[in-house]
Design an enzyme around this catalytic site. Structure first.
Site, short mmCIF file in Angstrom:
data_model
loop_
_atom_site.label_atom_id
_atom_site.label_comp_id
_atom_site.label_asym_id
_atom_site.label_seq_id
_atom_site.Cartn_x
_atom_site.Cartn_y
_atom_site.Cartn_z
N ARG A 1 1.00 -1.14 -0.16
CA ARG A 1 0.15 0.20 -0.09
C ARG A 1 0.81 1.27 -0.21
O ARG A 1 1.83 1.35 1.02
CB ARG A 1 -0.93 -0.11 1.27
N ASP B 1 -17.27 7.20 -1.68
CA ASP B 1 -16.06 6.88 -1.14
C ASP B 1 -15.73 8.34 -0.43
O ASP B 1 -16.31 9.44 -0.75
CB ASP B 1 -14.80 6.47 -1.91
N CYS C 1 -16.39 1.72 0.17
CA CYS C 1 -15.31 0.65 0.49
C CYS C 1 -14.75 0.83 1.94
O CYS C 1 -14.23 -0.38 2.46
CB CYS C 1 -14.07 1.11 -0.23
N1 CP Z 1 -11.33 -0.30 2.04
C1 CP Z 1 -9.89 -0.36 2.48
O1 CP Z 1 -9.05 -0.68 1.75
O2 CP Z 1 -9.85 -0.27 3.80
P1 CP Z 1 -8.64 -0.03 4.65
O3 CP Z 1 -8.06 1.36 4.03
O4 CP Z 1 -9.09 -0.06 6.10
O5 CP Z 1 -7.56 -0.98 4.43
N1 NVA Z 2 -10.02 6.74 -1.68
C1 NVA Z 2 -9.63 6.14 -0.28
C2 NVA Z 2 -9.64 4.77 0.09
C3 NVA Z 2 -9.45 4.30 1.25
C4 NVA Z 2 -9.71 2.66 1.27
C5 NVA Z 2 -8.07 6.43 0.04
O1 NVA Z 2 -7.38 6.54 -0.83
O2 NVA Z 2 -7.71 6.99 1.20
#
Ligand code: CP
Ligand code: NVA
Length: 304
Positions: A102, A222, A262
């Site tokens: 991530r 979102d 999400c």
């Molecule tokens: N939806 C999602 O990716 O949640 P997290 O940021 O908690 O992993």
């Molecule tokens: N768009 C959001 C999604 C989190 C799961 C972000 O990138 O923070």
């Protein structure tokens, strides 16, 4: 050996097979447990940002399949700072069988994949969130029995989640509409990536959320402020006023519509409590499906 960076890198038939596998792994899990396919194998999880769902669902996916997951937090390896991404990637390739990352910059997960001799999975970047989209489509398919011909309306920011969902809609025979305020819509290249997936893909960008959700089967929203955009919070909250998914907006959608998010949700901003906790909400089955979709992604990558 393949990576899971974006849905547009995969064929529609491969992604359909992944969802079929997710459904069978989900049923198997509910009937007493999965086979220990990953005995002696490990997933390294590199996080530059916080997470609940991605971290816990990947960790439990590995555990259910007899393997191990290793959490590497933002202060630990210093991706590209303490050490180059190329070196981190080659070192990780000697220790574990998969990497999930991530990151802030999408280019960083691409760079990890470039140097890796094991599969790399995008666990969210500033550009995309493909694992989320697979869980979303699994949820839609379970709910409606099919995805073909459904209309998905995204209300809000043309962000990472919206983009991956659009690619998913293109792969799985759905129409996609997004309503965003000026300055927060998809760029042309992001739309082109999805349009190239299926020649007949119908994507419409508009301003008006009411028009967008009209007759929609799925309404998705979102956060208005993604991770890394915190300094823009005041400006964004102002820009997205009028883009809230609430009971009034739902009256314009199909009466059988489901509402998806999400998570994490900013209740009272992009979604109300009444909708998130209401009869149309699919947010918690959707969150659970992260686990099942990711098991299928891991199993597919292990044999690709
Ligand atoms: N939806 C999602 O990716 O949640 P997290 O940021 O908690 O992993
Ligand atoms: N768009 C959001 C999604 C989190 C799961 C972000 O990138 O923070």
């Amino acid at each position: 050996m393949r990576h899971f960076i974006d849905l547009c890198d995969w064929s529609s038939s491969d992604l359909r097979e992944i969802l079929d596998l997710a459904l069978s792994l989900k049923a198997e899990w509910r009937n007493g447990g999965n086979q220990p396919l990953f005995h002696g194998k490990a997933l390294g999880m590199i996080f530059q940002k916080p997470s609940l769902r991605t971290r816990v669902s990947f960790e439990m996916a590995m555990q259910h399949l007899g393997g191990h997951a290793l959490y590497i937090g933002p202060d630990e390896i210093g991706l590209g700072k303490r050490e180059s991404i190329a070196d981190i990637s080659r070192v990780m390739s000697g220790y574990v069988q998969f990497v999930m990352a991530r990151v802030f910059a999408h280019a960083h997960v691409v760079e990890l994949a470039k140097w890796s001799s094991i599969p790399v999975i995008n666990g969210l970047s500033d550009a995309s969130h493909p694992c989320q989209a697979m869980a979303d489509i699994l949820t839609i398919r379970e709910h409606f029995g099919t995805t073909d011909g459904l209309k998905v309306a995204f209300v809000g920011d043309g962000n990472n989640v919206a983009s991956s969902l659009m690619q998913g809609a293109a792969h799985f025979g759905m129409e996609y509409v997004i309503a965003s305020p000026p300055g927060y819509e998809f760029s042309e290249d992001v739309v082109d990536m999805a349009a190239n997936i299926r020649p007949s893909f119908k994507i419409t960008m508009m301003r008006d959320p009411i028009e967008a959700v009209r007759n929609a089967d799925v309404i998705y929203t979102d956060t208005w402020v993604s991770m890394g955009q915190e300094a823009e919070t005041a400006k964004r909250v102002e820009a997205f006023k009028g883009y809230q998914v609430n009971d009034e907006l739902l009256t314009y959608a199909s009466s059988n519509a489901i509402v998806m998010h999400c998570l994490p949700a900013h209740r009272g901003q992009e979604i109300t409590d009444a909708v998130a906790d209401g009869a149309h909400s699919a947010v918690f089955p959707q969150a659970e499906n992260r686990l099942h979709a990711q098991k299928a992604i891991l199993v597919t990558l292990a044999s690709s």
